[in-house]
Design an enzyme around this catalytic site. Structure first.
Site, PDB file in Angstrom:
ATOM      1  N   GLY A  92       0.841  -1.193   0.000  1.00 53.76           N
ATOM      2  CA  GLY A  92       0.000   0.000   0.000  1.00 53.76           C
ATOM      3  C   GLY A  92       0.868   1.232   0.000  1.00 53.76           C
ATOM      4  N   ARG A 101      -8.120  11.313   2.529  1.00 54.17           N
ATOM      5  CA  ARG A 101      -8.258   9.876   2.776  1.00 54.17           C
ATOM      6  C   ARG A 101      -8.875   9.172   1.569  1.00 54.17           C
ATOM      7  NH1 ARG A 101     -10.261   7.520   8.439  1.00 54.17           N
ATOM      8  NH2 ARG A 101      -8.246   7.577   9.427  1.00 54.17           N
ATOM      9  N   ASN A 133      -4.447  -0.998   4.287  1.00 62.75           N
ATOM     10  CA  ASN A 133      -5.555  -0.096   4.641  1.00 62.75           C
ATOM     11  C   ASN A 133      -6.048   0.732   3.460  1.00 62.75           C
ATOM     12  OD1 ASN A 133      -6.242  -0.480   7.352  1.00 62.75           O
ATOM     13  ND2 ASN A 133      -4.353   0.537   8.026  1.00 62.75           N
ATOM     14  N   ASP A 161      -7.739  -4.541  16.782  1.00 58.18           N
ATOM     15  CA  ASP A 161      -8.482  -3.626  17.661  1.00 58.18           C
ATOM     16  C   ASP A 161      -9.091  -4.405  18.834  1.00 58.18           C
ATOM     17  OD1 ASP A 161      -9.031  -1.242  15.300  1.00 58.18           O
ATOM     18  OD2 ASP A 161      -8.805  -3.320  14.692  1.00 58.18           O
ATOM     19  N   ARG A 164      -6.414  -5.054  21.274  1.00 52.04           N
ATOM     20  CA  ARG A 164      -6.126  -3.844  22.063  1.00 52.04           C
ATOM     21  C   ARG A 164      -7.207  -3.663  23.139  1.00 52.04           C
ATOM     22  NH1 ARG A 164      -4.776  -0.522  16.559  1.00 52.04           N
ATOM     23  NH2 ARG A 164      -2.515  -0.681  16.669  1.00 52.04           N
ATOM     24  N   HIS A 189     -12.583  -1.198  10.554  1.00 55.25           N
ATOM     25  CA  HIS A 189     -11.281  -1.043  11.199  1.00 55.25           C
ATOM     26  C   HIS A 189     -10.946   0.437  10.986  1.00 55.25           C
ATOM     27  CE1 HIS A 189      -7.111  -1.358  12.308  1.00 55.25           C
ATOM     28  NE2 HIS A 189      -6.723  -0.972  11.112  1.00 55.25           N
TER      29      HIS A 189
HETATM   30  P1  NAD Z   1       5.357   0.459   4.166  1.00 52.11           P
HETATM   31  O1  NAD Z   1       5.337   1.708   3.341  1.00 52.11           O
HETATM   32  O2  NAD Z   1       6.470   0.219   5.110  1.00 52.11           O
HETATM   33  O3  NAD Z   1       5.263  -0.809   3.197  1.00 52.11           O
HETATM   34  C1  NAD Z   1       4.454  -0.889   2.082  1.00 52.11           C
HETATM   35  C2  NAD Z   1       5.233  -1.680   1.039  1.00 52.11           C
HETATM   36  O4  NAD Z   1       4.352  -1.922  -0.069  1.00 52.11           O
HETATM   37  C3  NAD Z   1       6.453  -0.918   0.509  1.00 52.11           C
HETATM   38  O5  NAD Z   1       7.621  -1.698   0.708  1.00 52.11           O
HETATM   39  C4  NAD Z   1       6.127  -0.719  -0.965  1.00 52.11           C
HETATM   40  O6  NAD Z   1       7.268  -0.778  -1.795  1.00 52.11           O
HETATM   41  C5  NAD Z   1       5.164  -1.882  -1.226  1.00 52.11           C
HETATM   42  N1  NAD Z   1       4.331  -1.700  -2.408  1.00 52.11           N
HETATM   43  C6  NAD Z   1       3.707  -0.583  -2.847  1.00 52.11           C
HETATM   44  N2  NAD Z   1       3.040  -0.847  -3.987  1.00 52.11           N
HETATM   45  C7  NAD Z   1       3.247  -2.142  -4.270  1.00 52.11           C
HETATM   46  C8  NAD Z   1       2.812  -3.002  -5.322  1.00 52.11           C
HETATM   47  N3  NAD Z   1       2.041  -2.558  -6.300  1.00 52.11           N
HETATM   48  N4  NAD Z   1       3.223  -4.294  -5.279  1.00 52.11           N
HETATM   49  C9  NAD Z   1       4.035  -4.748  -4.297  1.00 52.11           C
HETATM   50  N5  NAD Z   1       4.466  -3.988  -3.282  1.00 52.11           N
HETATM   51  C10 NAD Z   1       4.079  -2.703  -3.266  1.00 52.11           C
HETATM   52  O7  NAD Z   1       3.959   0.436   4.930  1.00 52.11           O
HETATM   53  P2  NAD Z   1       3.587  -0.507   6.177  1.00 52.11           P
HETATM   54  O8  NAD Z   1       3.802   0.248   7.423  1.00 52.11           O
HETATM   55  O9  NAD Z   1       4.206  -1.840   5.980  1.00 52.11           O
HETATM   56  O10 NAD Z   1       2.006  -0.632   5.970  1.00 52.11           O
HETATM   57  C11 NAD Z   1       1.483  -1.423   4.905  1.00 52.11           C
HETATM   58  C12 NAD Z   1      -0.031  -1.331   4.888  1.00 52.11           C
HETATM   59  O11 NAD Z   1      -0.546  -1.962   6.055  1.00 52.11           O
HETATM   60  C13 NAD Z   1      -0.562   0.108   4.911  1.00 52.11           C
HETATM   61  O12 NAD Z   1      -1.699   0.171   4.083  1.00 52.11           O
HETATM   62  C14 NAD Z   1      -0.939   0.301   6.354  1.00 52.11           C
HETATM   63  O13 NAD Z   1      -1.922   1.297   6.540  1.00 52.11           O
HETATM   64  C15 NAD Z   1      -1.477  -1.086   6.670  1.00 52.11           C
HETATM   65  N6  NAD Z   1      -1.620  -1.414   8.076  1.00 52.11           N
HETATM   66  C16 NAD Z   1      -2.734  -2.089   8.409  1.00 52.11           C
HETATM   67  C17 NAD Z   1      -2.975  -2.412   9.728  1.00 52.11           C
HETATM   68  C18 NAD Z   1      -4.249  -3.149  10.066  1.00 52.11           C
HETATM   69  O14 NAD Z   1      -4.607  -3.288  11.245  1.00 52.11           O
HETATM   70  N7  NAD Z   1      -4.962  -3.658   9.092  1.00 52.11           N
HETATM   71  C19 NAD Z   1      -2.059  -2.048  10.716  1.00 52.11           C
HETATM   72  C20 NAD Z   1      -0.901  -1.386  10.346  1.00 52.11           C
HETATM   73  C21 NAD Z   1      -0.693  -1.054   9.003  1.00 52.11           C
END
Ligand code: NAD
Length: 330
Positions: A92, A101, A133, A161, A164, A189
């Site tokens: 993402g 957003r 997300n 959540d 938590r 979420h």
């Molecule tokens: P991050 O930026 O560290 O990692 C995202 C990775 O995705 C990067 O390494 C990027 O190069 C890669 N990426 C982007 N586009 C891509 C594609 N088309 N194909 C393959 N890889 C691709 O971010 P993060 O902190 O690891 O967070 C990742 C996601 O998880 C975010 O959307 C974040 O909001 C979500 N998240 C969700 C929860 C939850 O409870 N569901 C909790 C924390 C984070």
């Protein structure tokens, strides 16, 4: 001599579990690390548009092999993910300065479509766990893009959540073991999520009885504070360290474990509701049963009128998000 391992999902003697993690950033690499430490998969493939990052993370984790349970971890491209039992999508983009957003949701939907197409192509029988997300809307996009049965496209939803929430309840109940406290955050979420207080259960006691047993106050002000702390947790962590990944890493791996070990465990994942709670065609979190084919049952415990109204309000918000990205996959 080597002993051949069966990889057919329907073979009871199957021992090899292949898991692919798409997106090797903070969350993806923490999930991979936790999978290795827990010895859940035999093969883990990390894919990222930043291939060097995926390689670096795979190398870093692999070098700890002698200290973990046996599994092979490597970076790869989509063909290397072929026939995965489970695919976890964390890919993402982060919010750009000034980006709304909604704009971020649209951008991430585009990423999700491109990833989900590859998953459908190379692992058509896999269970898909969406973590990126906004997770409810992204799960919807993944399901519509792959055309997989909704049972096989799951969002991590409010599992984190709810954990938590249970942690905060434990702290308020003299530190009793969080595993003995059952309780769920339902809905989105995100900002419209809410605790289902009527479902909290400690050794068969509801929240009021537990409050008496432990001689603690669980009045409205305390409940509102716990709900708010749960809802704000991600913001609070991001404010301090820039990202959240350990909690979601553990939560995601717990979901994976329930699936690959066919546990039939109950968790509050995001799933496509098709009539349950009077809701149709919307991904959100409710208690459900997880096993090797994904969601085996969506549970519909009685909610209070207020909780049911909160669930419908959350569904309304999520449906708007879904509508805003409808057709991205065409
Ligand atoms: P991050 O930026 O560290 O990692 C995202 C990775 O995705 C990067 O390494 C990027 O190069 C890669 N990426 C982007 N586009 C891509 C594609 N088309 N194909 C393959 N890889 C691709 O971010 P993060 O902190 O690891 O967070 C990742 C996601 O998880 C975010 O959307 C974040 O909001 C979500 N998240 C969700 C929860 C939850 O409870 N569901 C909790 C924390 C984070």
């Amino acid at each position: 001599m080597s002993i051949p391992q069966s990889t057919s999902r329907d073979d009871p003697a199957r021992t090899a579990i292949k898991i692919s993690v798409i997106g090797a950033g903070f969350v993806g690499s923490t999930i991979a690390y936790t999978l290795v430490m827990r010895g859940i998969a035999t093969e883990i493939v990390l894919v990222d548009v930043n291939h060097a990052r995926a390689e670096g993370e795979a190398m870093d984790i692999a070098h700890g092999a002698p200290f973990a349970k046996m599994s092979s971890i490597h970076a790869g491209e989509y063909p290397d993910t072929a026939d995965s039992d489970l695919v976890i999508i964390t890919a993402g983009a982060n919010q750009r300065p000034g980006e709304t957003r909604l704009d971020l949701t649209r951008r991430n939907a585009g990423i999700m479509v491109s990833v989900a197409r590859q998953v459908a192509r190379y692992s058509p029988e896999s269970v898909l766990l969406v973590v990126a997300n906004p997770v409810d809307a992204m799960s919807y996009v993944a399901q519509r893009t792959t055309g997989f049965p909704p049972a096989r496209v799951i969002g991590s939803g409010t599992v984190l959540d709810s954990s938590r929430f249970r942690y905060l309840l434990s702290r308020h109940l003299d530190g009793i073991d969080t595993r003995n406290i059952h309780g769920y955050i339902l809905g989105e979420h995100g900002d419209s999520e809410f605790p289902a207080w009527s479902l909290v259960n400690v050794a068969g006691m509801g929240i009021d009885e537990a409050a008496k047993a432990f001689d603690v106050d669980f009045g409205q002000a305390v409940r509102d504070d716990i709900a708010e702390q749960t809802r704000r947790a991600a913001y609070d962590i991001i404010e301090r360290k820039g990202a959240t990944y350990y909690g979601i890493g553990m939560a995601a791996v717990r979901i994976v474990e329930a699936i690959v070990r066919d546990e039939q465990s109950i968790m509050s994942c995001s799933t496509l509701l098709e009539g349950a709670y009077g809701l149709e065609n919307v991904y959100l979190s409710v208690p459900l049963v997880l096993g090797e084919h994904g969601v085996s049952h969506v549970l519909t415990p009685d909610l209070t009128a207020g909780e049911m109204a909160a669930l419908h309000a959350s569904a309304e918000i999520l449906r708007e998000a879904q509508d805003s990205i409808e057709g991205t996959w065409q």
